[in-house]
Design a protein around this motif. Structure first.
Motif, PDB file in Angstrom:
ATOM      1  N   SER A  59       0.819  -1.214   0.000  1.00  0.00           N
ATOM      2  CA  SER A  59       0.000   0.000   0.000  1.00  0.00           C
ATOM      3  C   SER A  59       0.851   1.263   0.000  1.00  0.00           C
ATOM      4  CB  SER A  59      -0.941   0.009   1.214  1.00  0.00           C
ATOM      5  OG  SER A  59      -0.223   0.309   2.411  1.00  0.00           O
ATOM      6  N   GLU A  60       2.090   1.142   0.387  1.00  0.00           N
ATOM      7  CA  GLU A  60       2.984   2.295   0.405  1.00  0.00           C
ATOM      8  C   GLU A  60       3.466   2.665  -0.997  1.00  0.00           C
ATOM      9  OE1 GLU A  60       4.162   4.274   3.261  1.00  0.00           O
ATOM     10  OE2 GLU A  60       2.236   3.389   3.797  1.00  0.00           O
ATOM     11  N   ARG A  61       3.299   1.764  -1.958  1.00  0.00           N
ATOM     12  CA  ARG A  61       3.719   2.033  -3.337  1.00  0.00           C
ATOM     13  C   ARG A  61       2.577   2.712  -4.092  1.00  0.00           C
ATOM     14  NH1 ARG A  61       4.995  -3.704  -3.761  1.00  0.00           N
ATOM     15  NH2 ARG A  61       6.594  -3.990  -2.192  1.00  0.00           N
ATOM     16  N   GLN A  62       2.810   3.897  -4.565  1.00  0.00           N
ATOM     17  CA  GLN A  62       1.794   4.710  -5.245  1.00  0.00           C
ATOM     18  C   GLN A  62       1.145   3.964  -6.402  1.00  0.00           C
ATOM     19  OE1 GLN A  62       0.977   7.691  -4.009  1.00  0.00           O
ATOM     20  NE2 GLN A  62      -0.574   8.127  -5.536  1.00  0.00           N
ATOM     21  N   GLY A  63       1.911   3.187  -7.138  1.00  0.00           N
ATOM     22  CA  GLY A  63       1.394   2.471  -8.299  1.00  0.00           C
ATOM     23  C   GLY A  63       0.384   1.391  -7.948  1.00  0.00           C
ATOM     24  N   ASN A  64       0.359   0.967  -6.699  1.00  0.00           N
ATOM     25  CA  ASN A  64      -0.569  -0.079  -6.268  1.00  0.00           C
ATOM     26  C   ASN A  64      -1.906   0.470  -5.793  1.00  0.00           C
ATOM     27  OD1 ASN A  64       1.299  -2.081  -6.764  1.00  0.00           O
ATOM     28  ND2 ASN A  64       2.051  -2.152  -4.684  1.00  0.00           N
ATOM     29  N   LEU A  65      -2.014   1.771  -5.637  1.00  0.00           N
ATOM     30  CA  LEU A  65      -3.236   2.348  -5.097  1.00  0.00           C
ATOM     31  C   LEU A  65      -4.337   2.386  -6.156  1.00  0.00           C
ATOM     32  CD1 LEU A  65      -1.738   5.270  -2.987  1.00  0.00           C
ATOM     33  CD2 LEU A  65      -2.310   2.957  -2.261  1.00  0.00           C
ATOM     34  N   VAL A  66      -5.577   2.203  -5.709  1.00  0.00           N
ATOM     35  CA  VAL A  66      -6.748   2.194  -6.585  1.00  0.00           C
ATOM     36  C   VAL A  66      -7.715   3.257  -6.090  1.00  0.00           C
ATOM     37  CG1 VAL A  66      -8.703   0.801  -7.385  1.00  0.00           C
ATOM     38  CG2 VAL A  66      -6.480  -0.276  -6.991  1.00  0.00           C
ATOM     39  N   GLU A  67      -8.319   3.991  -7.005  1.00  0.00           N
ATOM     40  CA  GLU A  67      -9.306   4.989  -6.624  1.00  0.00           C
ATOM     41  C   GLU A  67     -10.483   4.301  -5.947  1.00  0.00           C
ATOM     42  OE1 GLU A  67     -10.449   7.356  -9.953  1.00  0.00           O
ATOM     43  OE2 GLU A  67      -8.377   7.730 -10.539  1.00  0.00           O
ATOM     44  N   LYS A  68     -11.041   4.941  -4.925  1.00  0.00           N
ATOM     45  CA  LYS A  68     -12.114   4.314  -4.164  1.00  0.00           C
ATOM     46  C   LYS A  68     -13.334   4.017  -5.028  1.00  0.00           C
ATOM     47  CE  LYS A  68     -14.174   8.534  -2.341  1.00  0.00           C
ATOM     48  NZ  LYS A  68     -14.494   9.306  -1.165  1.00  0.00           N
ATOM     49  N   GLU A  69     -13.610   4.822  -6.053  1.00  0.00           N
ATOM     50  CA  GLU A  69     -14.751   4.580  -6.920  1.00  0.00           C
ATOM     51  C   GLU A  69     -14.584   3.251  -7.664  1.00  0.00           C
ATOM     52  OE1 GLU A  69     -13.189   7.559  -6.773  1.00  0.00           O
ATOM     53  OE2 GLU A  69     -14.783   8.719  -5.810  1.00  0.00           O
ATOM     54  N   LYS A  70     -13.358   2.976  -8.131  1.00  0.00           N
ATOM     55  CA  LYS A  70     -13.087   1.715  -8.822  1.00  0.00           C
ATOM     56  C   LYS A  70     -13.250   0.545  -7.857  1.00  0.00           C
ATOM     57  CE  LYS A  70      -9.916   3.447 -12.317  1.00  0.00           C
ATOM     58  NZ  LYS A  70      -8.529   3.426 -12.826  1.00  0.00           N
ATOM     59  N   LEU A  71     -12.799   0.718  -6.634  1.00  0.00           N
ATOM     60  CA  LEU A  71     -12.927  -0.334  -5.630  1.00  0.00           C
ATOM     61  C   LEU A  71     -14.388  -0.630  -5.337  1.00  0.00           C
ATOM     62  CD1 LEU A  71     -11.727  -2.234  -3.480  1.00  0.00           C
ATOM     63  CD2 LEU A  71     -11.762  -0.294  -1.920  1.00  0.00           C
ATOM     64  N   PHE A  72     -15.191   0.408  -5.134  1.00  0.00           N
ATOM     65  CA  PHE A  72     -16.600   0.207  -4.823  1.00  0.00           C
ATOM     66  C   PHE A  72     -17.344  -0.440  -5.984  1.00  0.00           C
ATOM     67  CE2 PHE A  72     -16.217   3.846  -1.611  1.00  0.00           C
ATOM     68  CZ  PHE A  72     -15.991   2.956  -0.572  1.00  0.00           C
TER      69      PHE A  72
END
Length: 76
Positions: A59-72
């Motif tokens: 989760s500390e790697r910026q490239g691994n983060l997903v926008e919350k809208e995509k997650l939902f």
């Protein structure tokens, strides 16, 4: 957002969920809310602790983060 609004939103999301496994995980998570963080950590196996630490590192790697809208959208 107020506490009432947050609770209302959470209830709506839970009511819309059809994934039984996810609902069970959510129930387990919420039922442990009164435990101290240390007690919850102590309940985990070594493999589970390692998975938590691996997830945190990822989760500390910026490239691994997903926008919350995509997650939902994925969770629906």
């Amino acid at each position: 957002m107020s506490t009432v609004e947050l609770k209302s939103r959470l209830i709506k999301l839970v009511e819309e969920m059809q994934n039984e496994e996810l609902l069970e995980l959510l129930v387990d998570f919420l039922s442990k809310q009164n435990q101290t963080a240390g007690a919850m950590w102590d309940d985990l196996s070594d493999a589970q602790k390692q998975e938590v630490m691996n997830s945190y590192e990822e989760s500390e790697r910026q490239g691994n983060l997903v926008e919350k809208e995509k997650l939902f959208r994925f969770l629906k």
